[in-house]
Structures are given as structure tokens and as C-alpha cells.
Design an enzyme around this catalytic site. Structure first.
Site, short mmCIF file in Angstrom:
data_model
loop_
_atom_site.label_atom_id
_atom_site.label_comp_id
_atom_site.label_asym_id
_atom_site.label_seq_id
_atom_site.Cartn_x
_atom_site.Cartn_y
_atom_site.Cartn_z
N SER A 44 0.83 -1.19 0.00
CA SER A 44 0.00 0.00 0.00
C SER A 44 0.88 1.26 0.00
O SER A 44 1.72 1.40 -0.88
CB SER A 44 -0.95 -0.05 1.20
N ASP B 201 -9.91 -3.44 -5.78
CA ASP B 201 -9.14 -2.47 -5.01
C ASP B 201 -9.03 -1.20 -5.86
O ASP B 201 -8.68 -1.28 -7.04
CB ASP B 201 -7.75 -3.05 -4.72
N HIS C 82 -8.37 -4.77 -1.01
CA HIS C 82 -7.16 -4.23 -0.38
C HIS C 82 -7.07 -4.74 1.06
O HIS C 82 -8.01 -4.61 1.83
CB HIS C 82 -7.22 -2.70 -0.39
#
Length: 311
Positions: free
Chosen positions: A153, A253, A283
Site C-alpha cells: 500500500s 481495489d 485491499h
């Protein structure tokens, strides 16, 4: 809107708390409590965990106890958290697992967070920590010629930017950049960024708040954001000469397409790149550790890093 989640992941959603960056103090407090419990319960058997002062940024070093002081390959692993949350504790269990499985040393930096410390503070910390690791490799039992950078991320954004800085500044040589569900593009104009406004863990509203915190309100999407802040803006020419990459994306995502686009740009730049999309995932799906897809993700990370850092 309904999403075709993997059944095991869908079943776990009722037990997962959403990330709400609109009340950052509350989100940080809740995460701190969760992490404290998880760290207290973590099995550290066979791993030596050491807190290091680092170069003004604290570093946490994981080493397999059986290795003694023998020099090992190292993974410099940067935690995620939307640039605004997180701590090395976020990846504590994953770092223990990786240390045992490869085996290798794992180093995690405690970088400064936005909005209190916007770009480039966190990136400066991450790069300084990598350089310090390479400079102190002998005393830490690390092979400086066998380093990889990894993150997920926002941590993957920082990992990609660290790879850019290492190339441009003549910094440590990296064998691999492992980018898991990377947040790379502040413009948020890809189809997935526009579509996934209600997905679990991370969605478009969260991404907007995250980039505002990191770059400053009103800056995301403007023309002068540098590629070290948002590597997804880089052209193929700007990516030439980077270390090989492995990019992992989740199907459902908002960050999916920028990860795919970055992998394509790396390939166009002549950078050896592997891209893996996991169907039915959102995610943070790796948090559902008992699921088959999360186990596959963990196994792939070990295999990919193991190949890159092979003796």
C-alpha cells in the site's frame, strides 16, 4: 454495490473494521490497541528482534536466531497505513514469518507520518534507514550486496520511491522491489480508482484523504507532484535502470489499475517485472490469514524474495 469477493474473504468481512481516516486520532488509537494485542500474542520463537536507533529514524531488525552472526540477505520492509498510520508493529507477524521462511534479516523503519510530517519526510526517513543498513551491514550481520526493498500500500509507494532515490543518488544496490497493492498515483483517475468507492479496508474516499495528508490539501492531482512522491506519474524513461520488480494487485481495489500501469511502465523501461493479480480480493485481503488466497500471497512473497536473494 455488490462485489464478487472470494467466499472465504467475504465471510471474514463482518469481523474486519473499516479504516476511517476522517477521524485520524480515533483511527490511530484503535490501530494501536489492535497492534498491541497482536504483538503480545505473536510467537517470536527462533527469531531475535532488536530495536536499533538508526540514523534518526528507529529501525527494527529481525534475524533468525540459529544464524548467529552469519551474514544474511536482508529485506528492507516498509509498512503501509495510508501515509498517516502505522508502525513496524503492523508487519510484526509477517516479518517474523518471512525471517524464518527465507531465512533472512528483515529491517522495518519507523518513518514519520503525515499530515504532521508530509512528503518528503517519510520518504527521507525510509531512504536514510536503507543507507544506514547498508553502511552498518557488517555489524548487523547483513550482506550489503543482497538487499531487497518491499512494502504494501503506502509502504509500497515508499519502497518504489526508495528504489528511485537509490538509483539516482548512487545508493545501496537492490536486487528486487516487491510492491504489494501499491499506492502510486495521487491523480486517482484510473477506472478502478473511480469505481471502487465502497470496498472494504480501502476505497476512493480513503485514498483521497491519504494523498491530501501526504502531499498537502489541494496538491494531489496538480501538475508539479514529483515522481518520488507518486511513482505512478513516472514515464518509462524515468524508470529505466531500476531493479527488477514484483507487483501484486488485488482485483477489487481502487489501487489495482495504478499497480498494473506501473508494472507496464517498468516493462516498457526495460525493467524485469512480474505482475500478479489475485481474483476476488480487496485491499488488505492478506489480513484474512486463514484464507487460501492469503496463504498463496504469503507463499509467493517468500518464493519471490527467496529467488531474488538466493545465495
Amino acid at each position: 454495490m455488490p462485489h464478487a469477493f472470494d467466499p472465504e474473504l467475504a465471510a471474514a468481512l463482518t469481523m474486519m473494521e473499516p479504516t476511517d481516516l476522517s477521524d485520524l486520532a480515533a483511527a490511530r488509537a484503535a490501530q494501536k490497541a489492535r497492534l498491541a494485542a497482536a504483538v503480545a500474542a505473536a510467537d517470536t520463537t527462533g527469531v531475535t528482534v532488536t530495536e536499533l536507533p538508526g540514523p534518526g529514524v528507529p529501525l527494527r531488525l529481525y534475524r533468525p536466531a540459529a544464524a548467529g552472526s552469519a551474514p544474511l540477505p536482508a529485506v528492507y520492509r516498509i509498512h503501509g497505513g495510508g501515509f498517516t498510520m502505522g508502525h513496524p508493529d503492523v508487519d510484526h507477524e509477517a516479518n517474523l514469518r518471512l525471517t524464518r521462511a527465507l531465512p533472512c534479516a528483515v529491517v522495518s523503519p519507523e518513518y514519520r507520518l503525515a499530515p504532521e510530517h508530509p512528503y518528503p519526510a517519510g520518504l527521507d526517513d525510509c531512504y536514510a534507514g536503507l543507507c544506514w543498513l547498508a553502511e552498518h551491514a557488517a555489524e548487523l550481520g547483513v550482506r550489503p550486496e543482497a538487499l531487497a526493498v518491499a512494502g504494501d500500500s503506502a509502504g509500497a509507494c515508499l519502497a518504489a520511491a526508495v528504489a528511485l532515490l537509490a538509483r539516482d543518488r548512487g545508493g545501496p544496490s537492490l536486487r528486487l522491489q516487491y510492491l504489494d497493492s501499491p499506492s502510486l498515483d495521487d491523480r486517482l483517475t484510473t477506472p478502478s480508482a473511480l469505481r471502487f468507492i465502497d470496498t472494504p479496508i480501502w476505497n476512493r474516499p480513503s485514498a483521497l484523504l491519504s494523498w491530501d495528508a501526504y502531499l498537502g490539501a489541494g496538491v494531489p492531482g496538480s501538475p508539479d507532484v514529483p515522481v518520488t512522491a507518486a511513482p505512478g506519474r513516472a514515464t518509462a524513461a524515468e524508470l529505466a535502470g531500476l531493479p527488477p520488480a514484483h507487483v501484486t494487485v488485488m482485483e477489487l481495489d481502487p489501487l489495482r489499475d495504478e499497480g498494473i500501469d506501473y508494472a507496464r511502465a517498468l516493462l516498457a523501461a526495460g525493467v524485469t517485472t512480474e505482475l500478479h493479480l489475485y481474483p476476488g480480493t480487496f485491499h488488505g485481503s492478506a489480513l484474512v490469514r486463514h484464507s487460501a488466497v492469503a496463504r498463496r500471497m504469503a507463499e509467493e512473497e517468500v518464493a519471490v524474495l527467496g529467488r531474488a536473494l538466493a545465495w
